[in-house]
Design a protein around this motif. Structure first.
Motif, PDB file in Angstrom:
ATOM      1  N   LEU A 143      17.018  40.119  62.739  1.00 12.39           N
ATOM      2  CA  LEU A 143      16.509  41.332  62.085  1.00 12.39           C
ATOM      3  C   LEU A 143      15.221  41.728  62.788  1.00 12.39           C
ATOM      4  N   ASP A 144      15.338  42.714  63.670  1.00  8.79           N
ATOM      5  CA  ASP A 144      14.182  43.136  64.460  1.00  8.79           C
ATOM      6  C   ASP A 144      14.175  44.655  64.588  1.00  8.79           C
ATOM      7  N   MET A 145      13.317  45.167  65.458  1.00  7.77           N
ATOM      8  CA  MET A 145      13.170  46.620  65.559  1.00  7.77           C
ATOM      9  C   MET A 145      14.464  47.315  66.008  1.00  7.77           C
ATOM     10  N   ASN A 146      15.337  46.597  66.690  1.00  8.43           N
ATOM     11  CA  ASN A 146      16.595  47.206  67.137  1.00  8.43           C
ATOM     12  C   ASN A 146      17.669  47.213  66.057  1.00  8.43           C
ATOM     13  N   THR A 147      17.621  46.258  65.147  1.00  3.32           N
ATOM     14  CA  THR A 147      18.679  46.121  64.151  1.00  3.32           C
ATOM     15  C   THR A 147      18.254  46.561  62.738  1.00  3.32           C
ATOM     16  N   ALA A 148      16.961  46.632  62.493  1.00  2.00           N
ATOM     17  CA  ALA A 148      16.461  46.983  61.153  1.00  2.00           C
ATOM     18  C   ALA A 148      17.007  48.314  60.625  1.00  2.00           C
ATOM     19  N   PRO A 149      17.207  49.330  61.464  1.00  2.00           N
ATOM     20  CA  PRO A 149      17.725  50.589  60.923  1.00  2.00           C
ATOM     21  C   PRO A 149      19.076  50.445  60.210  1.00  2.00           C
ATOM     22  N   ALA A 169       8.395  44.573  57.352  1.00  2.00           N
ATOM     23  CA  ALA A 169       7.937  45.860  56.808  1.00  2.00           C
ATOM     24  C   ALA A 169       9.055  46.553  56.037  1.00  2.00           C
ATOM     25  N   LEU A 170      10.270  46.471  56.525  1.00  2.00           N
ATOM     26  CA  LEU A 170      11.409  47.072  55.843  1.00  2.00           C
ATOM     27  C   LEU A 170      11.625  46.443  54.468  1.00  2.00           C
ATOM     28  N   ILE A 171      11.544  45.137  54.393  1.00  2.00           N
ATOM     29  CA  ILE A 171      11.709  44.427  53.118  1.00  2.00           C
ATOM     30  C   ILE A 171      10.612  44.831  52.135  1.00  2.00           C
ATOM     31  N   VAL A 172       9.380  44.872  52.617  1.00  2.00           N
ATOM     32  CA  VAL A 172       8.251  45.236  51.743  1.00  2.00           C
ATOM     33  C   VAL A 172       8.386  46.669  51.246  1.00  2.00           C
ATOM     34  N   ARG A 173       8.798  47.595  52.113  1.00  2.00           N
ATOM     35  CA  ARG A 173       8.978  48.996  51.688  1.00  2.00           C
ATOM     36  C   ARG A 173      10.060  49.111  50.619  1.00  2.00           C
ATOM     37  N   ALA A 174      11.154  48.401  50.801  1.00  2.00           N
ATOM     38  CA  ALA A 174      12.234  48.452  49.799  1.00  2.00           C
ATOM     39  C   ALA A 174      11.744  47.899  48.470  1.00  2.00           C
ATOM     40  N   TRP A 175      10.992  46.800  48.516  1.00  2.00           N
ATOM     41  CA  TRP A 175      10.429  46.189  47.302  1.00  2.00           C
ATOM     42  C   TRP A 175       9.484  47.169  46.606  1.00  2.00           C
ATOM     43  N   PHE A 228      16.341  35.241  62.968  1.00  2.00           N
ATOM     44  CA  PHE A 228      15.009  35.651  63.416  1.00  2.00           C
ATOM     45  C   PHE A 228      14.631  36.907  62.664  1.00  2.00           C
ATOM     46  N   ILE A 229      13.359  37.045  62.355  1.00  2.00           N
ATOM     47  CA  ILE A 229      12.860  38.271  61.723  1.00  2.00           C
ATOM     48  C   ILE A 229      11.517  38.612  62.348  1.00  2.00           C
ATOM     49  N   GLY A 246      21.515  50.903  54.635  1.00  2.00           N
ATOM     50  CA  GLY A 246      22.181  50.367  53.452  1.00  2.00           C
ATOM     51  C   GLY A 246      21.270  50.321  52.248  1.00  2.00           C
ATOM     52  N   LEU A 247      20.019  49.915  52.456  1.00  2.00           N
ATOM     53  CA  LEU A 247      19.060  49.866  51.352  1.00  2.00           C
ATOM     54  C   LEU A 247      18.774  51.261  50.806  1.00  2.00           C
ATOM     55  N   GLU A 248      18.585  52.222  51.709  1.00  2.00           N
ATOM     56  CA  GLU A 248      18.319  53.603  51.275  1.00  2.00           C
ATOM     57  C   GLU A 248      19.494  54.153  50.469  1.00  2.00           C
ATOM     58  N   GLN A 249      20.697  53.848  50.909  1.00  2.00           N
ATOM     59  CA  GLN A 249      21.882  54.309  50.188  1.00  2.00           C
ATOM     60  C   GLN A 249      21.934  53.681  48.795  1.00  2.00           C
ATOM     61  N   ALA A 250      21.650  52.392  48.709  1.00  2.00           N
ATOM     62  CA  ALA A 250      21.659  51.703  47.412  1.00  2.00           C
ATOM     63  C   ALA A 250      20.624  52.315  46.469  1.00  2.00           C
ATOM     64  N   LEU A 251      19.448  52.595  46.985  1.00  2.00           N
ATOM     65  CA  LEU A 251      18.402  53.193  46.161  1.00  2.00           C
ATOM     66  C   LEU A 251      18.784  54.608  45.735  1.00  2.00           C
TER      67      LEU A 251
END
Length: 121
Positions: free
Chosen positions: A26-32, A65-71, A58-59, A37-42
């Motif tokens: 889970l990095d800058m290339n794969t996070a989108p 940052a993505l996890i924290v924003r979703a939280w 690996f993260i 999926g998270l945006e759709q769920a929200l």
């Protein structure tokens, strides 16, 4: 040794719990992909989310940052009623979550069942 290809699996459980299973790096290339999926769920008013990072190898800071924003979004948009929990038994990824302080704000469980039990309250 080649890294495991990145994948995000989703499943809907009883009680409105949405589980995202992250596999690979889970990095800058794969996070989108996870972010989509998270945006759709929200957008669908999902309020209970578990991120299973057990197969995450690996993260980086983008993933953190993505996890924290979703939280934050779950807490803000739903008046504090939405919840996000993490599940991870990968010691390297857990260490990054602990060092960055994520685990002091977002509940982190070693096992999937413990994380689901918290969401089910």
């Amino acid at each position: 040794m080649k890294p495991v290809p990145f994948e995000v699996g989703q499943e809907e459980l009883d009680g409105g719990i949405r589980v995202f299973t992250v596999r690979g790096e889970l990095d800058m290339n794969t996070a989108p992909e996870l972010e989509q999926g998270l945006e759709q769920a929200l957008a669908e008013s999902t309020r209970l989310i578990m991120l299973d990072l057990s197969a995450c190898e690996f993260i980086d800071s983008t993933g953190i940052a993505l996890i924290v924003r979703a939280w934050q979004k779950l807490g803000e948009d739903d008046g504090g009623h939405g919840r996000l929990v993490l599940c991870c038994d990968n010691h390297q990824v857990r260490r990054v979550l602990e060092i960055t302080g994520v685990e002091s704000s977002i509940s982190l469980h070693e096992g999937r069942e413990a994380a689901l039990a918290e969401l089910r309250g």
